[in-house]
Design a protein around this motif. Sequence first.
Motif, PDB file in Angstrom:
ATOM      1  N   GLY A 142      -5.833  -0.103 -24.255  1.00  0.00           N
ATOM      2  CA  GLY A 142      -5.764   1.023 -25.204  1.00  0.00           C
ATOM      3  C   GLY A 142      -4.356   1.243 -25.715  1.00  0.00           C
ATOM      4  N   LYS A 143      -4.128   2.396 -26.248  1.00  0.00           N
ATOM      5  CA  LYS A 143      -2.842   2.663 -26.911  1.00  0.00           C
ATOM      6  C   LYS A 143      -1.819   3.226 -25.931  1.00  0.00           C
ATOM      7  N   GLN A 144      -1.786   4.558 -25.779  1.00  0.00           N
ATOM      8  CA  GLN A 144      -0.786   5.150 -24.885  1.00  0.00           C
ATOM      9  C   GLN A 144      -1.008   4.699 -23.440  1.00  0.00           C
ATOM     10  N   GLY A 145       0.081   4.462 -22.731  1.00  0.00           N
ATOM     11  CA  GLY A 145      -0.027   4.140 -21.302  1.00  0.00           C
ATOM     12  C   GLY A 145      -0.430   5.377 -20.513  1.00  0.00           C
ATOM     13  N   VAL A 146      -0.828   5.141 -19.259  1.00  0.00           N
ATOM     14  CA  VAL A 146      -1.265   6.240 -18.390  1.00  0.00           C
ATOM     15  C   VAL A 146      -0.463   6.206 -17.088  1.00  0.00           C
ATOM     16  N   LEU A 147      -0.688   7.225 -16.247  1.00  0.00           N
ATOM     17  CA  LEU A 147       0.084   7.352 -15.007  1.00  0.00           C
ATOM     18  C   LEU A 147      -0.029   6.089 -14.155  1.00  0.00           C
ATOM     19  N   GLN A 148      -1.224   5.508 -14.105  1.00  0.00           N
ATOM     20  CA  GLN A 148      -1.410   4.327 -13.250  1.00  0.00           C
ATOM     21  C   GLN A 148      -0.543   3.154 -13.714  1.00  0.00           C
ATOM     22  N   ASP A 149      -0.170   3.148 -14.980  1.00  0.00           N
ATOM     23  CA  ASP A 149       0.703   2.059 -15.468  1.00  0.00           C
ATOM     24  C   ASP A 149       2.095   2.161 -14.852  1.00  0.00           C
ATOM     25  N   VAL A 150       2.465   3.404 -14.484  1.00  0.00           N
ATOM     26  CA  VAL A 150       3.806   3.624 -13.911  1.00  0.00           C
ATOM     27  C   VAL A 150       3.770   3.503 -12.387  1.00  0.00           C
ATOM     28  N   LEU A 151       2.665   3.955 -11.789  1.00  0.00           N
ATOM     29  CA  LEU A 151       2.572   3.951 -10.311  1.00  0.00           C
ATOM     30  C   LEU A 151       2.241   2.560  -9.793  1.00  0.00           C
ATOM     31  N   GLN A 152       3.187   1.633  -9.958  1.00  0.00           N
ATOM     32  CA  GLN A 152       2.993   0.263  -9.471  1.00  0.00           C
ATOM     33  C   GLN A 152       4.033  -0.052  -8.390  1.00  0.00           C
ATOM     34  N   PRO A 153       3.681  -0.881  -7.408  1.00  0.00           N
ATOM     35  CA  PRO A 153       4.633  -1.221  -6.346  1.00  0.00           C
ATOM     36  C   PRO A 153       5.761  -2.110  -6.861  1.00  0.00           C
ATOM     37  N   GLN A 301      11.023   3.433   8.735  1.00  0.00           N
ATOM     38  CA  GLN A 301       9.917   3.096   9.650  1.00  0.00           C
ATOM     39  C   GLN A 301       9.568   1.609   9.542  1.00  0.00           C
ATOM     40  N   GLY A 302      10.443   0.868   8.852  1.00  0.00           N
ATOM     41  CA  GLY A 302      10.320  -0.591   8.819  1.00  0.00           C
ATOM     42  C   GLY A 302       9.464  -1.151   7.707  1.00  0.00           C
ATOM     43  N   GLN A 303       8.964  -0.285   6.795  1.00  0.00           N
ATOM     44  CA  GLN A 303       8.119  -0.802   5.703  1.00  0.00           C
ATOM     45  C   GLN A 303       8.983  -1.378   4.585  1.00  0.00           C
ATOM     46  N   ARG A 304       8.618  -2.533   4.072  1.00  0.00           N
ATOM     47  CA  ARG A 304       9.351  -3.143   2.949  1.00  0.00           C
ATOM     48  C   ARG A 304       9.178  -2.250   1.718  1.00  0.00           C
ATOM     49  N   ILE A 305      10.281  -1.869   1.110  1.00  0.00           N
ATOM     50  CA  ILE A 305      10.227  -0.935  -0.029  1.00  0.00           C
ATOM     51  C   ILE A 305       9.325  -1.478  -1.135  1.00  0.00           C
ATOM     52  N   LEU A 306       9.441  -2.796  -1.414  1.00  0.00           N
ATOM     53  CA  LEU A 306       8.699  -3.368  -2.545  1.00  0.00           C
ATOM     54  C   LEU A 306       7.188  -3.386  -2.311  1.00  0.00           C
TER      55      LEU A 306
END
Length: 337
Positions: A142-153, A301-306
């Motif tokens: 679609g046209k405008q992006g949405v929140l899920q487009d930004v909330l990526q690892p 806590q040892g989790q890889r940031i990426l």
Amino acid sequence: MKRPVGITVYRQIMDSQHMHGDATGDLSGLLTELIVAGKIINAEANMAGLADIIGISGKTNIQGEEVQKLDEFANNTIKRRMARSGYICVMASEEDDEIIPVQEGYEGKYTLAFDPLDGSSNIDVNVSIGTIFSIHRRQSQGKQGVLQDVLQPGNSLVAAGYIIYGSSTMMVYSTGAGVHGFTLDPSVGEFFLSHENIRIPEKSKYFSVNEGNYHYWTPEMREYVHYLKEIDGDSGRPYSSRYIGTLVADFHRNLIAGGVFLYPRDCRNPDKPKGKLRLLYEASPLAFLVEQAGGRAITDQGQRILDIQPQELHERVSLIIGSKKEVDVVEQFLVRK
Ligand code: P6P
């Protein structure tokens, strides 16, 4: 192969593009627009102190123009340029509560998350500040992006980088093929390649943390910092402490000279139980860069940031980032196997 002297950042970007046969030039265009925004912010940052000295006060200056705080100025500069760049479908900024739409008809295939002016509390004391950015591919149709487009690892980042406004102004970025640094020559207004294929020293003797939070840390964190201060010549201890208080500046020093930066969780601010720094536009882009340069970035806590899947736009996270062997040691203290 060492590149010849005088390579501009634009030449580097175009050369990277030509190495990808399917490249459309959109990522090159996006980075180029960010560079222009960085130059505009840099010019204003150099004047910030002067504004105070000549007594411009309140919201208007001697020309009757509205005087914006530098972080507002940086934020508006990036938003205005990128909204009609045609390369992104949505933006997220540390300064804006919600996602930021782009101009109708100018929707592109990338997303941009940024901290327009990290360390802005240091402007008035003339300490280095910086702009941090991260770029993903859009996921939605679609046209405008949405929140899920930004909330990526971070492990799906296409590119990330920062511009540091310090004793010199530098742009450091990666598109996944190493980390390269460019220094601005103000006499010609161009960024020239000055640090090709940056590799962070595996070991170091520098640590960077706000020890004012010592009594709010976990016992394991206190034990680690105590360990660094013990006298033990064989392991190069005691380490030297370096803390600027601007993430970009502390990170940049460690990237070049080696070291480990820590901002762990503390019980000082109950409203920030996961840590102070932001995942999307601080920890994640810098983690991308440090891993590209041979370093590591984990939570306390040892989790890889990426690997962290963001759940909300301004999600906070603890951050341990820097030289690989130094982060390995921190991990041994903080994450009891
Ligand atoms: P403290 C600047 O305000 C910032 O967001 C980062 O740039 C920096 O690393 C951190 O906060 C400093 O926090 O609590 O040590 O002042």
